[in-house]
Design an enzyme around this catalytic site. Structure first.
Site, PDB file in Angstrom:
ATOM      1  N   GLY A 158       0.863  -1.189   0.000  1.00  0.00           N
ATOM      2  CA  GLY A 158       0.000   0.000   0.000  1.00  0.00           C
ATOM      3  C   GLY A 158       0.895   1.232   0.000  1.00  0.00           C
ATOM      4  O   GLY A 158       2.071   1.172  -0.349  1.00  0.00           O
ATOM      5  N   ARG A 180      -2.427  -8.600  -1.591  1.00  0.00           N
ATOM      6  CA  ARG A 180      -3.624  -9.368  -1.973  1.00  0.00           C
ATOM      7  C   ARG A 180      -3.633  -9.617  -3.472  1.00  0.00           C
ATOM      8  O   ARG A 180      -3.998 -10.669  -3.947  1.00  0.00           O
ATOM      9  CB  ARG A 180      -4.889  -8.636  -1.551  1.00  0.00           C
ATOM     10  CG  ARG A 180      -5.319  -8.990  -0.141  1.00  0.00           C
ATOM     11  CD  ARG A 180      -6.444  -8.131   0.284  1.00  0.00           C
ATOM     12  NE  ARG A 180      -6.049  -6.727   0.131  1.00  0.00           N
ATOM     13  CZ  ARG A 180      -6.663  -5.697   0.709  1.00  0.00           C
ATOM     14  NH1 ARG A 180      -7.711  -5.904   1.425  1.00  0.00           N
ATOM     15  NH2 ARG A 180      -6.231  -4.467   0.543  1.00  0.00           N
ATOM     16  N   ILE A 235       5.825  -2.354  11.348  1.00  0.00           N
ATOM     17  CA  ILE A 235       5.312  -1.007  11.648  1.00  0.00           C
ATOM     18  C   ILE A 235       3.794  -0.979  11.413  1.00  0.00           C
ATOM     19  O   ILE A 235       3.223   0.103  11.305  1.00  0.00           O
ATOM     20  CB  ILE A 235       6.015   0.094  10.805  1.00  0.00           C
ATOM     21  CG1 ILE A 235       6.239  -0.322   9.361  1.00  0.00           C
ATOM     22  CG2 ILE A 235       7.336   0.479  11.417  1.00  0.00           C
ATOM     23  CD1 ILE A 235       5.112  -0.274   8.478  1.00  0.00           C
ATOM     24  N   ARG A 237       0.632  -3.594  12.681  1.00  0.00           N
ATOM     25  CA  ARG A 237      -0.082  -3.892  13.915  1.00  0.00           C
ATOM     26  C   ARG A 237       0.554  -5.123  14.558  1.00  0.00           C
ATOM     27  O   ARG A 237       0.945  -6.063  13.848  1.00  0.00           O
ATOM     28  CB  ARG A 237      -1.565  -4.193  13.633  1.00  0.00           C
ATOM     29  CG  ARG A 237      -2.388  -2.966  13.294  1.00  0.00           C
ATOM     30  CD  ARG A 237      -2.540  -2.023  14.484  1.00  0.00           C
ATOM     31  NE  ARG A 237      -3.364  -0.864  14.179  1.00  0.00           N
ATOM     32  CZ  ARG A 237      -2.900   0.321  13.783  1.00  0.00           C
ATOM     33  NH1 ARG A 237      -1.609   0.522  13.624  1.00  0.00           N
ATOM     34  NH2 ARG A 237      -3.732   1.320  13.562  1.00  0.00           N
ATOM     35  N   GLU A 266      -0.135  -4.111  23.189  1.00  0.00           N
ATOM     36  CA  GLU A 266       0.512  -2.849  23.586  1.00  0.00           C
ATOM     37  C   GLU A 266      -0.461  -1.972  24.374  1.00  0.00           C
ATOM     38  O   GLU A 266      -1.674  -2.069  24.146  1.00  0.00           O
ATOM     39  CB  GLU A 266       1.018  -2.097  22.334  1.00  0.00           C
ATOM     40  CG  GLU A 266      -0.084  -1.649  21.391  1.00  0.00           C
ATOM     41  CD  GLU A 266       0.448  -1.055  20.079  1.00  0.00           C
ATOM     42  OE1 GLU A 266       1.347  -1.664  19.458  1.00  0.00           O
ATOM     43  OE2 GLU A 266      -0.050   0.024  19.696  1.00  0.00           O
ATOM     44  N   HIS A 284       5.098   2.425  19.315  1.00  0.00           N
ATOM     45  CA  HIS A 284       4.056   2.769  18.333  1.00  0.00           C
ATOM     46  C   HIS A 284       4.120   4.266  17.994  1.00  0.00           C
ATOM     47  O   HIS A 284       3.159   5.013  18.254  1.00  0.00           O
ATOM     48  CB  HIS A 284       2.665   2.375  18.826  1.00  0.00           C
ATOM     49  CG  HIS A 284       1.650   2.294  17.710  1.00  0.00           C
ATOM     50  ND1 HIS A 284       0.566   1.463  17.729  1.00  0.00           N
ATOM     51  CD2 HIS A 284       1.580   2.955  16.531  1.00  0.00           C
ATOM     52  CE1 HIS A 284      -0.151   1.627  16.624  1.00  0.00           C
ATOM     53  NE2 HIS A 284       0.458   2.543  15.874  1.00  0.00           N
TER      54      HIS A 284
END
Ligand code: 8YV
Length: 318
Positions: A158, A180, A235, A237, A266, A284
């Site tokens: 992405g 995908r 970076i 989830r 987290e 994060h």
């Protein structure tokens, strides 16, 4: 209350984002700060019926319970690009528009991904600890891993994956990716199988969205394929990586090291990770710069303003 104030749309603010954002929101809207309430459930029961908009963040989201407590809700404007904590199905069924902040955080997150990659390989944080603890006078720091010219696998091409690939060009790295479906207009080889991508790669950067469909995508098998000279960077989830498998892989030399900005559960980080020297940990902060957070917060505001002026948010969740 003045007439102007009476006409302001009523916004529920799920959390305080920054003094800048909080005051800009107050100027434009009638703000109901949920984060200030000692009894949020009671507050929602008393005020929820009149709320038309929700200002939230990727971290706090909009779970089904919250959406259900807001029967007049028309728009959710979130700071961030992750929608894993927003019940998008329920929002769609209710006709509630949902927006995030794409575009403005891309470079910032890709910068951190590359920082983590270089730190994990060259052990910058570990060597900083080495200097500070006075160990240098007793001997030199062990040799580390070369970065330039190596193979970079990207899971998820992405916006952020592409920005990571762009940075890799400056390091003369060969890039392949999984996604995908094959991405259009990119010069990188598509590898449909994540395990094969990991087997090929020296560095594997995870940049897919979170949520149930990507849970534990980076499994023990993928880590074994990455191998004892491979590094993982996450970076996206914490849920995308099987964290237990990763802990074992780092301890047993199944992979060489990792750079992690996100964790399953987290802000709690397992002690097994805190104690390891071959993993770089950040809290994060992919989008956590002054410039980027301001741009994100401006877009949260712009989405709300656009919705109440035109009936449409600017950057909808697709
Ligand atoms: C921030 C993020 O942590 O965009 C996301 O999905 O996770 C990050 O940018 C988040 O926006 C903080 O609220």
């Amino acid at each position: 209350m003045s007439i102007g104030e009476a006409m302001k749309p009523r916004i529920l603010q799920a959390e305080s984002l920054s003094p800048y954002f909080d005051s800009a929101l107050e100027q434009a809207f009638e703000v109901h700060p949920l984060w200030r309430q000692g009894d949020p459930v009671g507050y929602l029961a008393r005020n929820g019926h009149a709320i038309e908009g929700l200002a939230t963040s990727a971290q706090v989201g909009a779970p089904s319970g919250l959406i259900e407590a807001l029967p007049a809700l028309k728009v959710i404007s979130s700071r961030g690009i992750g929608f894993d904590k927003i019940d998008l199905d329920l929002a769609r069924r209710r006709g509630i528009q949902v927006s995030g902040t794409p575009g403005v955080l891309t470079d910032c997150v890709a910068d951190l991904a590359f920082g983590l990659l270089i730190d994990a390989a060259r052990r910058i944080s570990a060597s900083d600890r080495f200097v500070r603890s006075g160990r240098w006078t007793a001997g030199s720091f062990p040799l580390t891993t070369h970065v330039s010219g190596k193979r970079l696998g990207i899971a998820g091409l992405g916006e952020i994956g592409r920005a990571v690939a762009k940075r890799a060009a400056g390091f003369s790295m060969e890039v392949r990716y999984t996604n995908r479906k094959p991405a259009e207009g990119v010069p990188f080889a598509f590898e449909p199988d994540l395990e094969e991508l990991a087997r090929w790669a020296d560095f594997l950067v995870v940049a897919v969205p979170g949520g149930p469909s990507t849970r534990h995508l980076v499994s023990r098998v993928v880590l074994e394929a990455l191998g004892p000279r491979g590094f993982l960077v996450n970076i996206s989830r914490g849920t995308v990586v099987d964290q237990e498998a990763l802990i074992r892989a780092l301890a047993d030399g199944v992979i060489a090291g990792a750079g992690l900005d996100v964790f399953d559960g987290e802000p709690d980080v397992p002690g097994e990770l805190l104690r390891r020297d071959n993993v770089v940990l950040t809290p994060h902060v992919g989008s956590g710069t002054v410039e980027t957070r301001k741009a994100m917060e401006d877009l949260v505001l712009a989405n709300l303003t656009a919705f109440f002026r035109t009936g449409k948010v600017l950057t909808p969740a697709s």
